[in-house]
Design a protein around this motif. Structure first.
Motif, PDB file in Angstrom:
ATOM      1  N   ALA A  15       0.837  -1.207   0.000  1.00  0.00           N
ATOM      2  CA  ALA A  15       0.000   0.000   0.000  1.00  0.00           C
ATOM      3  C   ALA A  15       0.872   1.257   0.000  1.00  0.00           C
ATOM      4  O   ALA A  15       0.602   2.222  -0.720  1.00  0.00           O
ATOM      5  N   ILE A  16       1.948   1.238   0.806  1.00  0.00           N
ATOM      6  CA  ILE A  16       2.865   2.394   0.864  1.00  0.00           C
ATOM      7  C   ILE A  16       3.539   2.593  -0.490  1.00  0.00           C
ATOM      8  O   ILE A  16       3.648   3.723  -0.990  1.00  0.00           O
ATOM      9  N   VAL A  17       3.976   1.515  -1.123  1.00  0.00           N
ATOM     10  CA  VAL A  17       4.611   1.613  -2.445  1.00  0.00           C
ATOM     11  C   VAL A  17       3.615   2.156  -3.470  1.00  0.00           C
ATOM     12  O   VAL A  17       3.940   3.038  -4.276  1.00  0.00           O
ATOM     13  N   ILE A  18       2.394   1.657  -3.438  1.00  0.00           N
ATOM     14  CA  ILE A  18       1.366   2.131  -4.389  1.00  0.00           C
ATOM     15  C   ILE A  18       1.097   3.616  -4.193  1.00  0.00           C
ATOM     16  O   ILE A  18       1.037   4.380  -5.149  1.00  0.00           O
ATOM     17  N   VAL A  19       0.946   4.043  -2.944  1.00  0.00           N
ATOM     18  CA  VAL A  19       0.698   5.465  -2.655  1.00  0.00           C
ATOM     19  C   VAL A  19       1.882   6.308  -3.123  1.00  0.00           C
ATOM     20  O   VAL A  19       1.709   7.376  -3.717  1.00  0.00           O
ATOM     21  N   ALA A  20       3.100   5.829  -2.891  1.00  0.00           N
ATOM     22  CA  ALA A  20       4.294   6.579  -3.315  1.00  0.00           C
ATOM     23  C   ALA A  20       4.346   6.691  -4.839  1.00  0.00           C
ATOM     24  O   ALA A  20       4.636   7.772  -5.385  1.00  0.00           O
ATOM     25  N   GLY A  27       2.520  14.043  -9.161  1.00  0.00           N
ATOM     26  CA  GLY A  27       3.462  15.167  -9.190  1.00  0.00           C
ATOM     27  C   GLY A  27       3.965  15.450 -10.593  1.00  0.00           C
ATOM     28  O   GLY A  27       4.053  16.614 -11.010  1.00  0.00           O
ATOM     29  N   ARG A  28       4.291  14.402 -11.342  1.00  0.00           N
ATOM     30  CA  ARG A  28       4.745  14.586 -12.731  1.00  0.00           C
ATOM     31  C   ARG A  28       3.640  15.175 -13.595  1.00  0.00           C
ATOM     32  O   ARG A  28       3.888  16.059 -14.410  1.00  0.00           O
ATOM     33  N   LEU A  29       2.416  14.673 -13.412  1.00  0.00           N
ATOM     34  CA  LEU A  29       1.292  15.195 -14.201  1.00  0.00           C
ATOM     35  C   LEU A  29       1.019  16.664 -13.876  1.00  0.00           C
ATOM     36  O   LEU A  29       0.758  17.470 -14.774  1.00  0.00           O
ATOM     37  N   LEU A  30       1.098  17.011 -12.600  1.00  0.00           N
ATOM     38  CA  LEU A  30       0.910  18.413 -12.204  1.00  0.00           C
ATOM     39  C   LEU A  30       2.011  19.301 -12.787  1.00  0.00           C
ATOM     40  O   LEU A  30       1.749  20.420 -13.229  1.00  0.00           O
ATOM     41  N   SER A  31       3.232  18.794 -12.795  1.00  0.00           N
ATOM     42  CA  SER A  31       4.347  19.536 -13.368  1.00  0.00           C
ATOM     43  C   SER A  31       4.138  19.762 -14.866  1.00  0.00           C
ATOM     44  O   SER A  31       4.344  20.860 -15.381  1.00  0.00           O
ATOM     45  N   ARG A  32       3.717  18.709 -15.559  1.00  0.00           N
ATOM     46  CA  ARG A  32       3.444  18.835 -17.000  1.00  0.00           C
ATOM     47  C   ARG A  32       2.310  19.811 -17.261  1.00  0.00           C
ATOM     48  O   ARG A  32       2.365  20.597 -18.200  1.00  0.00           O
TER      49      ARG A  32
END
Length: 152
Positions: A15-20, A27-32
């Motif tokens: 779950a932690i890996v999926i959330v990360a 974050g990448r989509l927001l940056s784009r």
């Protein structure tokens, strides 16, 4: 004390890996998206600058008598309409003379389309247009001078 079984720890780790991973992707989509919005805003600004320059040039040529009133009105109304502005003024109300001329002659053929009409009809349309120019000359020139003030 109640300990979590191994599968419980594995579930939490997954779950932690999926959330990360999802946070990284978001974050990448927001940056784009931010970059895309900046490019769009720059393109709009550049386009508005070209429109601004054209509006001023045409207004000056109409004011100096280098461009017919009707042609200037057609061009200026279209260019003003093409501007992208956050709080876009109501150019129809602000420059009523130009818009009145535009509304009266927008249906008339121009350039290549004129060649498809009989000469007598073109002469009649030209006489009609020239009558509108005489009638609206003062209002159009006042609007053009106001544009030069507003856009300088």
């Amino acid at each position: 004390m109640n300990e979590l079984p191994l599968w419980g720890w594995l579930t939490i780790a997954i779950a932690i890996v999926i959330v990360a991973v999802l946070a990284f992707i978001a974050g990448r989509l927001l940056s784009r998206l931010k970059q895309q919005n900046q490019r769009r805003d720059q393109a709009i600004e550049k386009r508005n600058e070209r429109l601004h320059e054209s509006i001023v040039t045409i207004a000056k040529s109409v004011d100096q008598g280098q461009c017919p009133l009707s042609e200037g009105a057609l061009r200026l109304v279209v260019l003003l309409d093409l501007r992208v502005e956050v709080n876009k003024p109501n150019y129809t109300e602000r420059y009523q003379g130009l818009h009145t001329m535009y509304e009266r002659i927008k249906h008339m053929p121009t350039h290549e389309a004129r060649k498809k009409y009989p000469k007598a009809e073109i002469r009649q349309l030209d006489n009609e247009r020239e009558g509108y120019e005489k009638e609206l000359e003062d209002a159009i020139l006042a609007d053009v001078r106001q544009i030069l003030k507003d856009f300088s």
